[in-house]
Design a protein around this motif. Structure first.
Motif, short mmCIF file in Angstrom:
data_model
loop_
_atom_site.label_atom_id
_atom_site.label_comp_id
_atom_site.label_asym_id
_atom_site.label_seq_id
_atom_site.Cartn_x
_atom_site.Cartn_y
_atom_site.Cartn_z
N LEU A 8 -7.26 7.64 10.31
CA LEU A 8 -6.68 6.79 8.84
C LEU A 8 -7.00 7.07 8.20
O LEU A 8 -7.62 6.93 7.06
CB LEU A 8 -5.90 5.44 9.13
CG LEU A 8 -4.61 5.48 9.87
CD1 LEU A 8 -3.86 4.41 10.50
CD2 LEU A 8 -3.54 6.14 9.16
N MET A 9 -8.05 6.49 8.15
CA MET A 9 -9.81 6.71 7.24
C MET A 9 -10.28 7.59 6.44
O MET A 9 -10.30 8.02 5.21
CB MET A 9 -10.71 5.61 8.02
CG MET A 9 -10.36 4.18 8.17
SD MET A 9 -12.17 3.32 9.35
CE MET A 9 -12.98 3.48 7.76
N ARG A 27 4.36 1.88 1.38
CA ARG A 27 4.36 1.43 3.07
C ARG A 27 2.92 1.98 3.61
O ARG A 27 2.29 1.28 4.84
CB ARG A 27 5.39 2.18 3.43
CG ARG A 27 5.63 1.73 4.87
CD ARG A 27 7.17 2.11 5.74
NE ARG A 27 7.05 2.02 6.83
CZ ARG A 27 8.28 2.78 8.03
NH1 ARG A 27 9.04 3.11 7.24
NH2 ARG A 27 8.38 1.90 9.33
N CYS A 28 2.55 3.82 3.56
CA CYS A 28 1.47 3.51 4.20
C CYS A 28 0.36 3.15 4.04
O CYS A 28 -0.80 2.37 4.92
CB CYS A 28 1.22 5.66 3.74
SG CYS A 28 -0.04 5.70 4.95
N CYS A 29 0.31 2.89 2.28
CA CYS A 29 -1.44 2.02 2.50
C CYS A 29 -1.22 0.65 2.81
O CYS A 29 -2.22 0.10 3.66
CB CYS A 29 -1.14 1.56 1.03
SG CYS A 29 -1.51 2.56 0.16
N ALA A 30 0.09 -0.14 3.40
CA ALA A 30 0.26 -1.42 3.66
C ALA A 30 -0.02 -1.66 5.09
O ALA A 30 -0.74 -2.72 5.48
CB ALA A 30 1.89 -1.88 3.18
N GLU A 31 0.43 0.11 5.66
CA GLU A 31 0.18 0.04 6.78
C GLU A 31 -1.32 0.01 7.41
O GLU A 31 -2.33 -0.52 8.09
CB GLU A 31 0.79 1.51 7.79
CG GLU A 31 2.12 0.44 8.20
CD GLU A 31 2.70 2.21 8.30
OE1 GLU A 31 2.09 3.57 8.99
OE2 GLU A 31 3.85 2.22 8.62
N ILE A 32 -1.77 -0.04 6.39
CA ILE A 32 -3.34 1.12 6.21
C ILE A 32 -4.81 -0.67 6.20
O ILE A 32 -5.49 -0.36 7.00
CB ILE A 32 -4.55 2.07 5.34
CG1 ILE A 32 -3.45 3.13 5.55
CG2 ILE A 32 -5.48 1.84 5.70
CD1 ILE A 32 -3.63 4.00 4.28
N ILE A 33 -3.55 -1.10 5.57
CA ILE A 33 -4.50 -2.37 5.11
C ILE A 33 -4.52 -3.35 6.80
O ILE A 33 -5.42 -4.08 6.72
CB ILE A 33 -4.35 -2.92 4.03
CG1 ILE A 33 -5.01 -2.09 2.72
CG2 ILE A 33 -5.01 -4.25 3.94
CD1 ILE A 33 -5.92 -1.94 2.50
#
Length: 428
Positions: A8-9, A27-33
């Motif tokens: 992911l990183m 949504r993807c950014c929220a999951e990454i954070i």
């Protein structure tokens, strides 16, 4: 590192290096954070909507900024809502760090106070105090809606710097000039009174309408004690600083008035002396009636000349002893307020001063003197009265005996033996 997280990183790095035309979904950014935060690689705090986040350093900075924006005072429980952070523990942790970093912040009863706010509070208090001279802590506490103990602690540490000469005693704050004004007012009141007055009542009058402050009263009592020690009182103070003050003018006026009464009348009642506030009549008489010989009675003091004048009056009455002047009433000659004991003592003193020719011809009775001719007349009159009374008594008894005899005859004629029985009972 977790392979999935690493992947992911890498995707995030690739995206950031590419033109802005390609973006990750929200949504993807929220999951990454979330993954980064869960792994401990990223320490952030989510906002209320969950779509934004702040670092802890930024949260601490916003807390500091908010305290400044609110004038140096913020309620801790208001911070989450103001900062848009839902997690209270996160705010509390950030606040703990802020308190360590900022020495100018103080936390008290759930509120943050900056030195700027406290300095402003002390400055305003000093301004009001400079104008009024005296304040109660409760007034300031109500004005700033602040705990009294915290307020007093703050004022004690900072007030002198803002207003030299300010004093804090108990819950009362006052200036040296205020005390000097009140002392001057008290001294003026003492110089102006014309009669005995309680120091406590005088101090209450001087500070009327300004509250019952023990701190202020104690300063005024101290001033009175100092005046007494230095002999600066224009009067006498009985009972110390909390006692009664009597001005010299009042004492001198009453002394002159009383001594004048004594000279004119020849006597002076103890009650008249005590009515002026004198506690010990004997001491007052010894100090003020020194000009002529006196005689102390139970309720009064009389002069030698007063007694001598009465003795001369007795001699004049009995010098020739005419038939209409055989009695002299001492009780009527002396003031009606004299007690019976005083009248007896006056008779003794009068007799000592009577000439022998008169003294041998008069007899003392409870209320005055009677000439011996008067006694003979009284005895002669008493004999006549007693003889008259005896004759009347005998006549009355003779009439009663005649009536009894007639009654016995009637009873005997009607009843015979029964009448004799009744008479026997009476005689028995």
């Amino acid at each position: 590192m977790d392979p999935e997280l690493k992947k992911l990183m890498q995707r995030l790095s690739d995206v950031q290096s590419k033109p802005t035309g390609e973006r990750l979904s929200e949504r993807c950014c929220a999951e990454i954070i979330a993954q980064l935060k869960a792994s401990g690689a990223l320490d952030v705090v989510f906002t209320n909507d969950g779509k934004e986040y702040v670092t802890r350093g930024q949260l601490e900075k916003e807390i500091i900024d908010e305290v400044g924006a609110q004038g140096g005072r913020v309620v801790v429980t208001d911070l989450p809502g103001v900062l848009g952070v839902s997690m209270v523990p996160d705010v509390e942790n950030a606040l703990t760090n802020v308190m360590k970093q900022k020495g100018s912040f103080q936390l008290h009863h759930g509120e943050i106070f900056d030195d700027s706010y406290l300095n402003n509070m002390v400055h305003e208090t000093a301004a009001v105090l400079r104008q009024k001279g005296r304040l109660e802590a409760s007034e300031i506490s109500h004005r700033f809606r602040i705990d009294t103990n915290f307020l007093l602690k703050t004022l004690k540490a900072n007030l002198q710097a803002k207003l030299p000469g300010a004093n804090l005693q108990g819950s009362t704050i006052y200036t040296d000039n205020y005390i000097l004004r009140k002392i001057a007012s008290l001294k003026g009141a003492l110089n102006g009174v014309t009669g005995p007055v309680s120091i406590g009542k005088l101090i209450a009058a001087v500070t009327e309408g300004e509250g019952d402050s023990q701190a202020i009263h104690s300063k005024l009592y101290e001033a009175v004690e100092k005046w007494c020690e230095e002999g600066k009182m224009a009067g006498e103070l009985e009972g110390g600083a909390h006692g009664t003050y009597t001005p010299h003018l009042y004492t001198e006026f009453n002394n002159k008035n009383l001594t004048s009464q004594f000279r004119v009348n020849g006597y002076l009642q103890h009650s008249a002396i005590k009515s002026t506030g004198v506690k010990n009549c004997g001491t007052w008489i010894a100090e003020n009636l020194k000009t002529e010989p006196i005689i102390q009675l139970h309720t009064a003091v009389v002069s030698e000349r007063y007694v001598t004048d009465l003795a001369q009056s007795v001699e004049e009455v009995f010098s020739e002893a005419p038939d209409d002047k055989l009695y002299f009433s001492v009780v009527e000659a002396v003031p009606y307020s004299f007690s019976g004991e005083d009248a007896v003592r006056m008779m003794e003193e009068i007799r000592k001063r009577l000439q022998k020719a008169v003294s041998d011809e008069v007899v003392d009775i409870s209320t005055g003197f009677v000439h011996k001719k008067g006694l003979k007349r009284c005895l002669s009159g008493a004999e006549r009265v007693m003889a008259k009374e005896a004759v009347g008594f005998l006549k009355d008894n003779e009439g009663k005996e005649d009536k009894k005899a007639k009654g016995r005859k009637k009873a005997g004629g009607a009843g015979g033996a029964e009448g004799e029985f009744v008479d026997a009972l009476k005689m028995g």
